[in-house]
Design a protein around this motif. Structure first.
Motif, short mmCIF file in Angstrom:
data_model
loop_
_atom_site.label_atom_id
_atom_site.label_comp_id
_atom_site.label_asym_id
_atom_site.label_seq_id
_atom_site.Cartn_x
_atom_site.Cartn_y
_atom_site.Cartn_z
N MET A 134 7.81 9.41 4.45
CA MET A 134 7.28 9.10 5.78
C MET A 134 8.35 8.93 6.90
O MET A 134 9.42 8.42 6.65
CB MET A 134 6.18 8.01 5.63
CG MET A 134 5.74 7.25 6.71
SD MET A 134 4.64 8.70 7.98
CE MET A 134 3.49 9.04 7.22
N ASP A 180 7.81 3.32 11.61
CA ASP A 180 7.09 4.11 10.89
C ASP A 180 6.02 4.68 11.88
O ASP A 180 5.26 4.32 12.41
CB ASP A 180 6.36 3.27 9.70
CG ASP A 180 7.60 2.85 8.62
OD1 ASP A 180 7.91 3.74 8.05
OD2 ASP A 180 7.72 1.58 8.76
N TYR A 204 3.02 6.07 11.23
CA TYR A 204 1.94 5.89 10.31
C TYR A 204 0.65 5.86 11.50
O TYR A 204 0.80 5.13 12.46
CB TYR A 204 1.59 4.69 9.50
CG TYR A 204 2.62 4.67 8.40
CD1 TYR A 204 2.32 5.60 7.21
CD2 TYR A 204 3.39 3.70 8.16
CE1 TYR A 204 3.07 5.46 6.17
CE2 TYR A 204 4.07 3.56 6.89
CZ TYR A 204 3.94 4.46 6.06
OH TYR A 204 4.86 4.57 4.92
N GLU A 217 -3.13 5.47 7.54
CA GLU A 217 -2.11 5.90 6.68
C GLU A 217 -1.21 4.33 6.39
O GLU A 217 -0.86 3.97 5.39
CB GLU A 217 -0.96 6.55 7.33
CG GLU A 217 -1.69 7.85 7.28
CD GLU A 217 -0.78 8.91 8.16
OE1 GLU A 217 -0.91 10.28 8.23
OE2 GLU A 217 0.08 8.34 9.06
N ASP A 219 -3.66 2.27 4.06
CA ASP A 219 -3.55 2.90 2.65
C ASP A 219 -2.17 2.34 2.28
O ASP A 219 -2.19 2.07 0.60
CB ASP A 219 -3.67 4.25 2.84
CG ASP A 219 -5.14 4.60 3.01
OD1 ASP A 219 -6.03 3.92 3.05
OD2 ASP A 219 -5.30 5.84 3.48
N ARG A 220 -1.19 2.49 2.62
CA ARG A 220 0.15 2.11 2.16
C ARG A 220 0.36 0.80 1.79
O ARG A 220 1.08 0.17 0.64
CB ARG A 220 1.36 2.56 3.39
CG ARG A 220 2.78 2.34 2.88
CD ARG A 220 3.29 3.36 1.83
NE ARG A 220 4.55 2.55 1.15
CZ ARG A 220 4.78 2.15 0.09
NH1 ARG A 220 3.49 2.27 -0.84
NH2 ARG A 220 5.71 1.60 -0.34
N GLU A 223 -1.12 0.12 -1.19
CA GLU A 223 -0.19 0.84 -2.31
C GLU A 223 0.75 -0.55 -2.87
O GLU A 223 1.05 -0.65 -3.92
CB GLU A 223 0.46 2.08 -1.99
CG GLU A 223 -0.31 3.40 -2.17
CD GLU A 223 0.38 4.35 -1.57
OE1 GLU A 223 -0.15 5.37 -1.40
OE2 GLU A 223 1.73 4.46 -1.19
N HIS A 237 7.27 -6.81 -0.50
CA HIS A 237 7.37 -5.74 0.86
C HIS A 237 7.16 -6.66 2.09
O HIS A 237 6.21 -7.53 2.16
CB HIS A 237 6.64 -4.68 1.03
CG HIS A 237 6.49 -3.77 -0.45
ND1 HIS A 237 5.98 -3.92 -1.58
CD2 HIS A 237 7.39 -2.52 -0.45
CE1 HIS A 237 6.54 -2.98 -2.35
NE2 HIS A 237 7.27 -2.16 -1.61
N MET A 266 7.83 -1.71 6.41
CA MET A 266 7.08 -1.19 7.32
C MET A 266 7.23 -1.94 8.44
O MET A 266 7.16 -3.13 8.52
CB MET A 266 5.49 -1.17 6.71
CG MET A 266 4.51 -0.42 7.54
SD MET A 266 2.68 -0.34 7.25
CE MET A 266 2.66 0.32 5.62
#
Ligand code: UDP
Length: 240
Positions: free
Chosen positions: A1, A12, A14, A18, A21-22, A25, A33, A61
């Motif tokens: 990405m 980012d 996104y 997206e 969703d990330r 994950e 994170h 992120m």
């Protein structure tokens, strides 16, 4: 990405979908994170606050919470697709995890606010597992108890609403101790989730004028908001 740098902060690229969703994950991966959602005020703050800039650079992120940041990306190598605010990101995550085993802890806000927010979110997202709640006003001793409480509750996702840059620094310094899989700094989102603070009507958001709505409804923010025109001028001077 792909990432794109705006006044030193790497964002980012996104879309909201997206990004949500990330984050889900991340809850399933090993490791921990950090997710930050800076607006133009925070970008300007980070230029003066090296610790904050370091955290934004180290975060897993970074999404743009504000049309100003999306606008500024026109002058960067990669354009940001849309605004991904902390508040909307969290609601998208709730929708995705409510029928899973993932759990959430609400930390921040004035006493009672996060409790109210938790009740309303459980009603809005049936199945959502909120395993703990704590307000955001504490001394050193209480802070140790809060960390133990989070650790005991064992949440997948930790939402931290202490305002910026306190929440980013708190997450950076304490995430490891809490054991949560991911943490997001969400500013005043508990105030909105609880129903105590109204979000701008959709028309303001659509026109990119949410900042204007906040200015007229919370005039005490004027000093902080003076960073907005400075952000625009700095982007034009340094990026155009
Ligand atoms: N807050 C908190 N602890 C503090 C300072 C602030 O829990 O020591 C909370 C406050 O109650 C509010 C949020 O942090 O819910 C800050 O909201 P604001 O809209 O100022 O967030 P920002 O715009 O900085 O993201």
């Amino acid at each position: 990405m792909k990432k794109t740098v705006i006044l030193g902060v790497p964002f980012d690229t996104y879309t909201m979908k997206e990004a949500a969703d990330r984050v889900v994950e991340m809850l399933e991966e090993n490791g921990q994170h950090i997710i930050c959602t800076p607006n133009p005020e925070i970008v300007m703050e980070a230029r003066k606050d090296r610790e904050l800039m370091g955290i934004l650079k180290a975060a897993d992120m970074v999404t743009p919470d504000g049309v100003g940041v999306v606008w500024a990306s026109k002058y960067s190598p990669v354009t940001l697709k849309e605004r991904v605010s902390g508040y909307d990101l969290v609601l998208s995550i709730f929708e995705r995890i409510r029928a899973t085993e993932h759990t959430v802890y609400f930390f921040g806000g004035a006493p009672g606010v996060a409790d109210q927010a938790a009740e309303r979110m459980k009603a809005k997202y049936p199945g959502l597992k909120i395993v703990g709640v704590h307000n955001g006003y504490f001394n050193e001793k209480e802070e140790r108890n809060i960390i133990s409480d989070i650790k005991r509750a064992h949440p997948s996702l930790l939402l931290v609403g202490l305002g910026s840059p306190k929440q980013e620094k708190w997450i950076y310094n304490n995430l490891r101790l809490t054991g949560a899989k991911a943490a997001i700094g969400i500013g005043g989102s508990f105030d909105v989730m609880s129903g105590n603070l109204k979000r701008a009507p959709k028309i303001f958001c659509r026109l990119g004028l949410e900042w204007f709505y906040r200015l007229i409804t919370q005039p005490t923010r004027i000093k902080r908001m003076m960073k907005l025109p400075k952000f625009v001028l700095t982007v034009l001077k340094e990026m155009k």
